[in-house]
Write an enzyme that holds these catalytic residues in place. Structure first.
Site, short mmCIF file in Angstrom:
data_model
loop_
_atom_site.label_atom_id
_atom_site.label_comp_id
_atom_site.label_asym_id
_atom_site.label_seq_id
_atom_site.Cartn_x
_atom_site.Cartn_y
_atom_site.Cartn_z
N GLY B 43 0.82 -1.21 0.00
CA GLY B 43 0.00 0.00 0.00
C GLY B 43 0.84 1.25 0.00
O GLY B 43 2.06 1.21 -0.19
N SER B 81 -6.83 4.92 13.40
CA SER B 81 -6.74 5.20 14.83
C SER B 81 -5.49 6.02 15.11
O SER B 81 -4.65 6.22 14.24
CB SER B 81 -6.68 3.90 15.63
N GLU B 115 11.80 -5.40 -2.07
CA GLU B 115 11.49 -6.73 -2.59
C GLU B 115 9.98 -6.89 -2.69
O GLU B 115 9.24 -6.29 -1.91
CB GLU B 115 11.99 -7.82 -1.64
#
Lengths: 234, 234
Positions: B43, B81, B115
């Site tokens: 992400g 959070s 990687e």
DNA sequence: TATATTAAAGTCACAGTGACACTAAATAAC
DNA sequence: GTTATTTAGTGTCACTGTGACTTTAATATA
């Protein structure tokens, strides 16, 4: 590497309740720009100081307007884009909440929202224009609610603690917008051992009194293996 | 009124594929702090300049690592959070993606990730420690995938364009972690008119050749009215 | 031609649903 | 009291789709 622009991040609870044989949601009238004077969802920015996580931000918003806590709250989806707020990139996390007994709830206006009220929903969503993309957010929440009602026990969270099977049937029919067989609900709820008989009955007019029930586990949603399919085609 | 603190906002795609009879997900090794050297989901932050909306941010992340576009992508949930990132309040929007033919895909390392590799999943999730709360995010995505596989046609998006019913059965069994009746899949997929016969057969060894099929609508997911219930209890 | 192997169709019991008829329990009117 | 009326709750049957298993079909090889 450039410093990332800041993204405005909010939560938008779609607060459902049922009265007058109609599904309603809570809307507030904005008294700040943009969309000053428009009706909108009772959401707002996440407060990094106040909120520990996004669920508590949603709970806080709910409590600010209705003073309720502990009701059913579920995350629906997150939408975000450069264009949904004229001020720039923004994200909102949409929740839906289910509120029983709306008659007993005092709605509270807060800063940024001069009025608060329940607005009825029709089959396609809300009937009044709303700020931002809130109309679409409501449709997403409504679709999720309808879908879950047809394969889970979630609709019971719109009822008082004690309710009759007719209450349950009415709630289902109002949300799904069609007839539902009471026998089906009986089989589902009692067959899955979700209900506890309350020692009293409810008795109105000159009809046979109805057994009152309550959910065995108030904070749990049961998933039935089939979804209710609606009337048979021919 | 205080200026709101900025919230780091990212997307985390959980990219599923199947090979060697196992479900795998794509992980990358971080080479920046925090969690430098740890494996994590592929992400990253939403880029307000680059991304028009959050779906395109997720698509971009997917494309950076796999160079694929157009595969099945679904939003799972959003978690956020004050504590999930040591640097402060952060939010991530979790997606899951389904990739067919992983053998033909060249994985690409990008900045921040030295990687890239496929990591097998077992029944409870991933077997290696991951950065942040990514282990939990994977469990959420896996749970959603399993659940959807049991009542939709989504599993077909993990297969080549043309596949046999045995391929379909294997995919289902790998994801659900149990035996699935091939007859059930036949009835579901063919009974719901989801498949088109491809004029060729597949023929391996000395067995009867199997009919090849493809999805009639490659970009659609069909919802069956029942979920597959698994083996009968006694 | 027989055999092994997998594909696909057939069969049956079972669970849960939609539809609707039927019985039960209360009151009100007579 | 008896009866009518109204809603509560049960009984029943056809139908759908599933799990489990059996049978038939299609191919290559010995």
């Amino acid at each position: 590497m450039t410093r990332p622009q800041s993204i405005q991040t909010s939560v938008d609870p779609v607060i459902f309740t049922v009265f007058d044989d109609k599904l309603h949601i809570l809307v507030v009238r904005r008294n700040i720009e943009p969309y000053n004077g428009c009706w909108s969802l009772p959401g707002g920015l996440i407060d990094c100081k106040e909120d520990l996580d996004i669920a508590s931000a949603a709970t806080r918003k709910l409590k600010e307007k209705t003073n309720l806590s502990g009701c059913y709250l579920e995350q629906v989806a997150t939408v975000g884009s450069a264009s949904r707020d004229p001020r720039g990139w923004s994200i909102t996390i949409v929740y839906f909440a289910l509120i029983p007994r709306p008659g007993e709830i005092a709605l509270t206006a807060t800063h940024g929202a001069s009025e608060v009220r329940w607005e009825p929903l029709n089959n396609d969503g809300i009937g009044i224009p709303l700020a931002f993309d809130h109309e679409k957010l409501i449709k997403m929440a409504l679709e999720r609610l309808r879908s879950k009602v047809s394969y889970t026990s979630v609709a019971a969270h719109l009822l008082d603690e004690a309710f009759t099977l007719l209450d349950l049937q009415n709630i289902h029919e109002i949300i799904l917008g069609r007839k539902v067989e009471k026998k089906t609900l009986m089989r589902r709820y009692i067959g899955s051992d979700l209900l506890l008989k309350v020692p009293e009955n409810r008795h109105e007019g000159r009809m046979r009194p109805a057994q009152l029930y309550q959910l065995k586990e108030r904070n749990k949603v049961h998933y039935f293996v089939r979804s209710m399919e609606g009337p048979r085609e021919e």
